[in-house]
Design an enzyme around this catalytic site. Structure first.
Site, PDB file in Angstrom:
ATOM      1  N   GLU A 164       0.846  -1.200   0.000  1.00  0.00           N
ATOM      2  CA  GLU A 164       0.000   0.000   0.000  1.00  0.00           C
ATOM      3  C   GLU A 164       0.880   1.249   0.000  1.00  0.00           C
ATOM      4  O   GLU A 164       0.574   2.238   0.666  1.00  0.00           O
ATOM      5  CB  GLU A 164      -0.978  -0.002   1.178  1.00  0.00           C
ATOM      6  CG  GLU A 164      -2.195   0.869   0.954  1.00  0.00           C
ATOM      7  CD  GLU A 164      -3.220   0.789   2.066  1.00  0.00           C
ATOM      8  OE1 GLU A 164      -4.352   1.245   1.837  1.00  0.00           O
ATOM      9  OE2 GLU A 164      -2.907   0.276   3.149  1.00  0.00           O
TER      10      GLU A 164
ATOM     11  N   ARG B 252       3.185   7.114   5.375  1.00  0.00           N
ATOM     12  CA  ARG B 252       4.363   7.507   4.604  1.00  0.00           C
ATOM     13  C   ARG B 252       5.455   7.981   5.557  1.00  0.00           C
ATOM     14  O   ARG B 252       5.198   8.321   6.705  1.00  0.00           O
ATOM     15  CB  ARG B 252       4.017   8.622   3.615  1.00  0.00           C
ATOM     16  CG  ARG B 252       2.846   8.274   2.696  1.00  0.00           C
ATOM     17  CD  ARG B 252       2.673   9.294   1.596  1.00  0.00           C
ATOM     18  NE  ARG B 252       1.401   9.122   0.911  1.00  0.00           N
ATOM     19  CZ  ARG B 252       1.075   9.750  -0.209  1.00  0.00           C
ATOM     20  NH1 ARG B 252       1.929  10.584  -0.775  1.00  0.00           N
ATOM     21  NH2 ARG B 252      -0.103   9.545  -0.778  1.00  0.00           N
TER      22      ARG B 252
END
Length: 340
Positions: free
Chosen positions: A283, A289
Site C-alpha cells: 500500500e 508515509r
C-alpha cells in the site's frame, strides 16, 4: 517476480479531484448541470506515477503492482447512485490508462460505485465493464459504504449474492477495503480500515458463504487487522459456535496481505497464517508515509519485513508471486500473455 497486490492511485492528476469537487457541489445545488472531468493527457498520467509509485516500486525490488483508485477517495457514503457511477467510471478509467502506459508494472483493479444499502445493478455493471471491456483483474469491495456507521448487512447476507455470482462468473477476487470514515469515533486510516478487516473476518467465520460460492475469493488487507494477533480467539469462538477451524474453513477463499508496518507484526502474521494464504503488499504511498526513525526504513517498505520473517525460499515464492497468480487468475493470464 515480486507482485505487490495492494496499490492505490494516490497521486492522480488534479483534474480528478476537481471533478469530485464539482460533483459534490452539484449535489448541494441540484439545479447545476452534471460536471465533466477536464481532459488528462498521457504525459500527465506518466508524471503522476513515474516519480512516485513506479519509482518506489523499482527501488524496493518490486516488479508489478495491482493498482486501484485511492481507497479513502471512493467515498461510498455519498448516497446518489448516478454520482457514484460517474465517479467510479472516471477513477477507473484513469487507472486503466496508467495500466496501458506501464503494462509491465501495473495491473488494474476497480472501484465499485457502491452506495449505502443501494441497489447492486450499477455495481455489477461497472464490474462487468472494467473486467470485460478494460481488462481489470480484480475489484475493491467496501463492506461498509456508510463510512463507519455500519448500516449495511454483513458480507454473508443474501444482499451481496448477485455481486458474488458475477465475481465467480468473471473469475475476479475482491480486496475487502473500506473508504473514508464519516464517524468521528473512527479515524479513517488508524481505526476504520482495521476495524473493517477484523469485522469482515468474523462475519466469514460465522457463516458458510463459501459453501454457496466456492469460487469466491477475498483478500483481507492490512495484514487482517487484529486477526493474526487474536487468532486463538477466533479459533475458540468458532469452536464454541460449532463452526470449523478458520484455518481450514477459509483456506481456499480468504487471504491476507502484508501491509503491516513493522517487523514483529509481519513475523506474527507469517507464523500464524499459512504462507499459502499470504500475498505480498505494501500500500505504498498510501496510509503511512515516511521513515521509521528507529530503523531508518520506510514504514511501507514491507519487502524488508517479509525478507526478514524467516520464510523458506518456497514460502517466499508463494508470498511474492504464486499466491497472487492463483488468487487473481486474470492477472496470471495477463502475465502469461506477456511471457512472464
Amino acid at each position: 517476480m515480486i507482485i505487490d497486490c495492494h496499490g492505490h492511485y494516490t497521486t492522480a492528476p488534479p483534474q480528478l479531484a476537481a471533478f469530485r469537487e464539482a460533483q459534490l457541489a452539484r449535489l448541494d445545488e441540484p439545479g447545476r448541470a452534471a460536471p465533466a472531468m477536464a481532459p488528462v493527457t498521457d504525459d500527465a498520467l506518466r508524471e503522476s506515477v513515474v516519480n512516485h509509485q513506479l519509482k518506489v516500486l523499482r527501488e524496493r525490488g518490486g516488479d508489478l503492482m495491482l493498482f486501484s483508485p485511492k481507497a479513502s477517495g471512493m467515498e461510498h457514503h455519498v448516497t446518489d447512485p448516478e454520482t457514484a457511477r460517474a465517479w467510479a467510471e472516471a477513477s477507473n478509467d484513469l487507472v486503466h490508462r496508467v495500466s496501458l502506459l506501464f503494462p509491465e508494472h501495473f495491473a488494474a483493479v476497480c472501484q465499485l460505485p457502491q452506495t449505502p444499502n443501494g441497489p447492486l445493478d450499477g455495481v455489477i455493471a461497472e464490474l462487468r465493464r472494467c473486467v470485460g471491456e478494460l481488462g481489470f483483474v480484480g475489484c475493491n469491495l467496501n463492506p461498509d459504504p456508510s463510512g463507519g456507521h455500519w448500516t449495511s448487512p454483513p458480507l454473508t447476507d443474501p444482499y451481496w449474492f448477485p455481486l458474488y455470482e458475477v465475481m465467480e462468473d468473471l473469475g475476479v477476487p475482491a480486496m475487502v477495503h473500506v473508504s473514508s470514515s464519516c464517524n468521528p469515533a473512527f479515524h479513517t486510516l488508524g481505526a476504520h480500515y482495521l476495524n473493517a478487516d477484523t469485522s469482515v473476518f468474523m462475519q466469514l467465520v460465522q457463516a458458510d458463504l463459501f459453501g454457496r460460492f466456492p469460487g469466491l475469493r477475498f483478500v483481507v488487507p492490512h495484514g487482517g487487522g487484529a486477526v493474526p494477533y487474536h487468532w486463538g480467539r477466533y479459533r475458540g469462538l468458532a469452536m464454541r459456535m460449532g463452526r470449523p477451524d478458520p484455518a481450514e474453513h477459509l483456506r481456499n477463499n480468504v487471504f491476507f496481505d502484508t501491509c503491516v508496518y513493522h517487523q514483529p507484526g509481519v513475523d506474527l502474521l507469517t507464523q500464524v497464517v499459512d504462507a499459502g494464504n499470504i500475498l505480498f503488499a505494501s500500500e505504498m504511498l498510501g496510509a503511512v508515509r515516511g521513515v521509521d526513525p528507529a530503523t531508518g526504513i520506510a514504514w511501507d517498505d514491507t519487502k524488508g519485513y517479509v525478507d526478514g520473517a524467516g520464510l523458506t525460499a518456497e514460502q517466499l515464492a508463494m508470498v511474492y508471486e504464486t499466491n497472487a497468480r492463483r488468487v487473481y487468475p486474470r492477472l496470471d493470464a495477463l502475465l502469461t500473455a506477456q511471457g512472464r
